[in-house]
Enzyme design. Structure first.
Site, PDB file in Angstrom:
ATOM      1  N   THR A 204      -1.946   1.805   6.559  1.00 18.91           N
ATOM      2  CA  THR A 204      -0.860   1.392   5.469  1.00 18.91           C
ATOM      3  C   THR A 204      -1.451   0.747   4.311  1.00 18.91           C
ATOM      4  O   THR A 204      -1.918  -0.464   4.879  1.00 18.91           O
ATOM      5  CB  THR A 204       0.370   0.877   5.993  1.00 18.91           C
TER       6      THR A 204
ATOM      7  N   GLU B 183       5.483   2.854  -8.828  1.00 20.50           N
ATOM      8  CA  GLU B 183       6.806   2.475  -7.739  1.00 20.50           C
ATOM      9  C   GLU B 183       7.775   1.852  -8.714  1.00 20.50           C
ATOM     10  O   GLU B 183       8.623   1.264  -8.200  1.00 20.50           O
ATOM     11  CB  GLU B 183       6.225   1.979  -6.784  1.00 20.50           C
TER      12      GLU B 183
ATOM     13  N   GLY C 166       2.349  -2.230  -5.503  1.00 18.28           N
ATOM     14  CA  GLY C 166       1.970  -3.233  -6.719  1.00 18.28           C
ATOM     15  C   GLY C 166       1.706  -4.461  -6.159  1.00 18.28           C
ATOM     16  O   GLY C 166       0.554  -5.047  -6.188  1.00 18.28           O
TER      17      GLY C 166
ATOM     18  N   GLY D 204      -5.047   2.650   0.227  1.00 16.61           N
ATOM     19  CA  GLY D 204      -5.391   2.608  -1.160  1.00 16.61           C
ATOM     20  C   GLY D 204      -5.206   1.602  -2.084  1.00 16.61           C
ATOM     21  O   GLY D 204      -5.824   1.343  -2.692  1.00 16.61           O
ATOM     22  N   ASP D 205      -4.355   0.789  -1.717  1.00 17.02           N
ATOM     23  CA  ASP D 205      -3.870  -0.489  -2.560  1.00 17.02           C
ATOM     24  C   ASP D 205      -5.152  -1.301  -2.408  1.00 17.02           C
ATOM     25  O   ASP D 205      -5.498  -1.749  -3.292  1.00 17.02           O
ATOM     26  CB  ASP D 205      -2.583  -1.130  -1.998  1.00 17.02           C
TER      27      ASP D 205
ATOM     28  N   SER E  50      -3.159  -7.409   5.595  1.00 15.88           N
ATOM     29  CA  SER E  50      -4.373  -7.035   6.262  1.00 15.88           C
ATOM     30  C   SER E  50      -5.354  -7.137   5.334  1.00 15.88           C
ATOM     31  O   SER E  50      -6.493  -6.759   5.797  1.00 15.88           O
ATOM     32  CB  SER E  50      -4.157  -5.791   6.753  1.00 15.88           C
TER      33      SER E  50
HETATM   34  O1  RIB Z   1       0.853   1.979  -0.380  1.00 16.96           O
HETATM   35  C1  RIB Z   1       1.400   1.324   0.916  1.00 16.96           C
HETATM   36  C2  RIB Z   1       3.020   0.872   0.566  1.00 16.96           C
HETATM   37  O2  RIB Z   1       3.634   2.022   0.028  1.00 16.96           O
HETATM   38  C3  RIB Z   1       3.643   0.261   1.594  1.00 16.96           C
HETATM   39  O3  RIB Z   1       3.511  -1.137   1.454  1.00 16.96           O
HETATM   40  C4  RIB Z   1       5.126   0.586   0.900  1.00 16.96           C
HETATM   41  O4  RIB Z   1       5.967  -0.562   0.782  1.00 16.96           O
HETATM   42  C5  RIB Z   1       4.992   1.707   0.095  1.00 16.96           C
HETATM   43  O5  RIB Z   1       5.229   0.808  -1.310  1.00 16.96           O
END
Ligand code: RIB
Length: 303
Positions: free
Chosen positions: A247, A143, A43, A250-251, A290
């Protein structure tokens, strides 16, 4: 151009990231090459991405008061993202994620201990109804607590606010809300979990449309992203970059995508913007820290 107004209901985690020469196999011990505490949580990463991409962001989240939340607040202050709706609760722990990042492939493995994220109540969300109602888009992931997700979707629908669902990590709450979702954005793994077709994500996407969702985007990593829905079917290819840490890729994509859509961009153009934004994000270590700026993304798109 219209400024995008986005509410993100989602998790905050402090990411404990270790870099490794390769991801350990079962029972294997690997000597790491570095360790960092980074602001993370799907989030929060998506809220930061939308903010950096140019949106006015309301971020609804819950953290503890155990010191672990400081990593996030430090970043929000640095980038000027409002924190009025990040609820602090002394009785619970801040969410934590342990992340191993492969130095060679930039791929990762993540374990989340959700803590406060699962303690967001329906009332916490209801108390912020006006903020959701005043947004162009409600962006959610999976989440946080089931009740918070369902409440937020119901509020958004009752006010005609578009709902974008990033179904990560997969949970069966998807099946409760998908009929009220305008756009769902699984990766290939999540698409398969929602509707198994031996990896044929096109067929999974067709099923998601059948479940009542209007638009589906399957993110395909290096291959870009695939759209299916009322606008037809197409692929937007990814840009080539040297990835150091995937990491939060996708967010990054989801935050930027929602920003572009809320500004009024057409689906394909919004997907191109999101692809460029996410491509830049993977060239730096960490998740939220990032995220590139809007300016950097627009310059990258011109190249
Ligand atoms: O999508 C990456 C994220 O997934 C990480 O930052 C971690 O905290 C998990 O929530």
């Amino acid at each position: 151009m219209k400024k995008a107004k986005i509410t993100v209901l989602g998790s905050y985690n402090t990411d404990i990231t270790v870099n490794v020469p390769h991801l350990p196999a079962d029972g294997e011990t690997v000597i790491g090459t570095g360790m960092a505490f980074n602001p993370g949580g799907k989030g929060s990463n998506q809220a930061v991405a939308a903010h950096r991409a140019g949106a006015d962001v309301t971020f609804i989240a819950k953290v503890g008061c155990d010191g672990m939340e400081k990593t996030g607040f430090d970043l929000y202050e640095k980038i000027g993202m409002p924190t009025d709706n990040v609820i602090r609760d002394k009785t619970i722990s801040t969410g934590i994620a342990t992340i191993e990042v492969d130095n060679k492939t930039a791929q990762n493995r993540i374990v989340v201990i959700p803590g406060a994220n699962m303690k967001i109540t329906a009332k916490d969300v209801r108390d912020r109804e006006d903020l959701i109602a005043g947004s162009d888009i409600l962006l959610i992931q999976l989440e946080t607590s089931r009740e918070s997700i369902i409440e937020a979707v119901n509020i958004a629908k009752s006010h005609g606010v578009k709902v974008v669902l990033n179904p990560a990590p997969f949970s069966d709450v998807v099946f409760d809300i998908i009929k009220d979702v305008d756009l769902i954005t699984p990766n290939e793994t999540e698409a398969e979990l929602i509707s198994p077709h031996n990896g044929n994500f096109q067929l999974s996407a067709t099923d998601m449309i059948g479940m009542g969702c209007k638009h589906v985007i399957v993110t395909l990593g290096k291959q870009g992203s695939y759209y299916k829905g009322g606008l037809g079917e197409f692929v937007v290819p990814a840009m080539e970059v040297k990835a150091v840490d995937t990491t939060g890729a996708g967010d990054a994509y989801n935050g930027a995508l929602c920003t572009a859509l809320a500004e009024g961009k057409k689906m394909r153009g919004a997907m191109e913007f999101a692809c460029a934004f996410a491509s830049l994000a993977v060239t730096k270590p960490g998740a939220a820290s990032s995220m590139p700026t809007r300016k950097e993304t627009l310059e990258f798109l011109k190249k």
